[in-house]
Design an enzyme around this catalytic site. Structure first.
Site, PDB file in Angstrom:
ATOM      1  N   LYS A  29     -15.418  -8.421   3.856  1.00  0.00           N
ATOM      2  CA  LYS A  29     -14.213  -8.826   4.814  1.00  0.00           C
ATOM      3  C   LYS A  29     -14.514  -8.773   5.937  1.00  0.00           C
ATOM      4  O   LYS A  29     -15.255  -7.079   6.528  1.00  0.00           O
ATOM      5  CB  LYS A  29     -13.141  -7.744   4.154  1.00  0.00           C
ATOM      6  N   SER A  63      -2.623  -7.491   3.021  1.00  0.00           N
ATOM      7  CA  SER A  63      -3.134  -6.993   4.422  1.00  0.00           C
ATOM      8  C   SER A  63      -3.593  -8.946   5.350  1.00  0.00           C
ATOM      9  O   SER A  63      -2.665  -8.607   6.002  1.00  0.00           O
ATOM     10  CB  SER A  63      -4.552  -6.351   4.405  1.00  0.00           C
ATOM     11  N   ARG A  90      -2.159  -6.586  -8.500  1.00  0.00           N
ATOM     12  CA  ARG A  90      -0.884  -7.307  -8.238  1.00  0.00           C
ATOM     13  C   ARG A  90      -0.849  -8.480  -8.779  1.00  0.00           C
ATOM     14  O   ARG A  90      -0.313  -8.695  -9.312  1.00  0.00           O
ATOM     15  CB  ARG A  90      -1.126  -8.241  -6.421  1.00  0.00           C
ATOM     16  N   HIS A 141       0.686  -1.364  -0.152  1.00  0.00           N
ATOM     17  CA  HIS A 141       0.214   0.032  -0.108  1.00  0.00           C
ATOM     18  C   HIS A 141       0.917   1.213  -0.152  1.00  0.00           C
ATOM     19  O   HIS A 141       0.439   1.905  -1.005  1.00  0.00           O
ATOM     20  CB  HIS A 141      -0.792   0.411   0.919  1.00  0.00           C
TER      21      HIS A 141
HETATM   22  P1  ADP Z   1     -10.030  -3.249  -0.149  1.00  0.00           P
HETATM   23  O1  ADP Z   1     -10.778  -4.224   0.374  1.00  0.00           O
HETATM   24  O2  ADP Z   1     -10.419  -1.898  -0.571  1.00  0.00           O
HETATM   25  O3  ADP Z   1      -9.308  -4.666  -1.651  1.00  0.00           O
HETATM   26  P2  ADP Z   1      -7.088  -3.425   1.131  1.00  0.00           P
HETATM   27  O4  ADP Z   1      -6.787  -2.591   1.729  1.00  0.00           O
HETATM   28  O5  ADP Z   1      -7.440  -5.007   0.101  1.00  0.00           O
HETATM   29  O6  ADP Z   1      -8.822  -2.748  -0.110  1.00  0.00           O
HETATM   30  O7  ADP Z   1      -6.591  -2.581  -0.882  1.00  0.00           O
HETATM   31  C1  ADP Z   1      -6.595  -1.349  -1.149  1.00  0.00           C
HETATM   32  C2  ADP Z   1      -6.069  -1.630  -3.026  1.00  0.00           C
HETATM   33  O8  ADP Z   1      -4.475  -1.131  -2.788  1.00  0.00           O
HETATM   34  C3  ADP Z   1      -6.378  -2.720  -3.727  1.00  0.00           C
HETATM   35  O9  ADP Z   1      -6.539  -1.641  -4.914  1.00  0.00           O
HETATM   36  C4  ADP Z   1      -6.221  -3.694  -3.196  1.00  0.00           C
HETATM   37  O10 ADP Z   1      -5.744  -3.885  -5.273  1.00  0.00           O
HETATM   38  C5  ADP Z   1      -4.302  -2.473  -3.737  1.00  0.00           C
HETATM   39  N1  ADP Z   1      -2.677  -2.949  -2.967  1.00  0.00           N
HETATM   40  C6  ADP Z   1      -2.958  -4.225  -2.231  1.00  0.00           C
HETATM   41  N2  ADP Z   1      -2.235  -4.284  -2.222  1.00  0.00           N
HETATM   42  C7  ADP Z   1      -1.053  -4.123  -2.409  1.00  0.00           C
HETATM   43  C8  ADP Z   1       0.000  -4.499  -2.980  1.00  0.00           C
HETATM   44  N3  ADP Z   1       1.422  -5.538  -2.193  1.00  0.00           N
HETATM   45  N4  ADP Z   1       0.464  -3.827  -4.324  1.00  0.00           N
HETATM   46  C9  ADP Z   1       0.302  -3.318  -4.858  1.00  0.00           C
HETATM   47  N5  ADP Z   1      -1.571  -2.771  -4.345  1.00  0.00           N
HETATM   48  C10 ADP Z   1      -1.732  -2.814  -3.340  1.00  0.00           C
END
Ligand code: ADP
Length: 163
Positions: free
Chosen positions: A40, A130, A92, A16
């Site tokens: 989630k 996460s 990803r 992130h």
């Molecule tokens: P959500 O529940 O909205 O998917 P997340 O916190 O899981 O929220 O992810 C937020 C955004 O960040 C999403 O677009 C996800 O694809 C992206 N994301 C999560 N992990 C990574 C990573 N390791 N590298 C790049 N983007 C990521």
């Protein structure tokens, strides 16, 4: 131009952070937006997640451009209401793309004035989520390369106490 980066951030990871840092180089202001995702079940409260993000972005080179907010309702409408002209999301793998494409298209249907920009994850973070952090941390594995250094001890400790 202002962009927002919505997500669950339960907790924020180095993947992130990389997206936030890259977005901060492209926009005048980046709002990291903690949104409720009904699909989630979160381990950390919204306030904990907000604090984690604030402490993690504090040392980034362009930290003065980054804000953290807790949003509500429809992401695209919330983004528009705070004056953001773009929604940043990360990709990803192809599996992310299908979901992100659907979200972005739905957002376009709801509000055509906010563009979705998809940033490709750096290879070293392409496995990182996460959920991976929680899975490893809850099982006492090493998460030191996965979450930002300023919050590492607290995330590890809280995961250890929330089994
Ligand atoms: P959500 O529940 O909205 O998917 P997340 O916190 O899981 O929220 O992810 C937020 C955004 O960040 C999403 O677009 C996800 O694809 C992206 N994301 C999560 N992990 C990574 C990573 N390791 N590298 C790049 N983007 C990521």
């Amino acid at each position: 131009m202002k962009a927002c980066y919505p997500g669950t951030f339960d907790p924020i990871t180095n993947g992130h952070i990389d997206i936030i840092e890259r977005a901060s180089e492209m926009f005048d202001e980046v709002v990291v937006l903690i949104m409720h995702n009904a699909a989630k079940k979160c381990l950390f409260t919204e306030e904990e997640r907000k604090q984690f993000i604030e402490e993690s972005v504090a040392n980034l080179p362009l930290s003065h451009k980054i804000k953290v907010m807790i949003g509500s309702g429809l992401t695209v409408e919330y983004a528009a209401s705070i004056g953001a002209s773009a929604i940043i999301r990360g990709i990803r793998a192809v599996s992310d793309y299908e979901y992100e494409l659907m979200q972005a298209t739905a957002n376009m249907y709801l509000n055509d004035s906010v563009e979705t920009l998809l940033l490709i994850a750096r290879p070293q973070y392409s496995f990182l989520s996460s959920s991976v952090v929680k899975e490893i941390g809850l099982n006492h594995g090493d998460i030191s390369e996965l979450v930002p250094e300023p919050i590492l001890d607290r995330v590890a400790k809280q995961l250890g106490s929330r089994e």
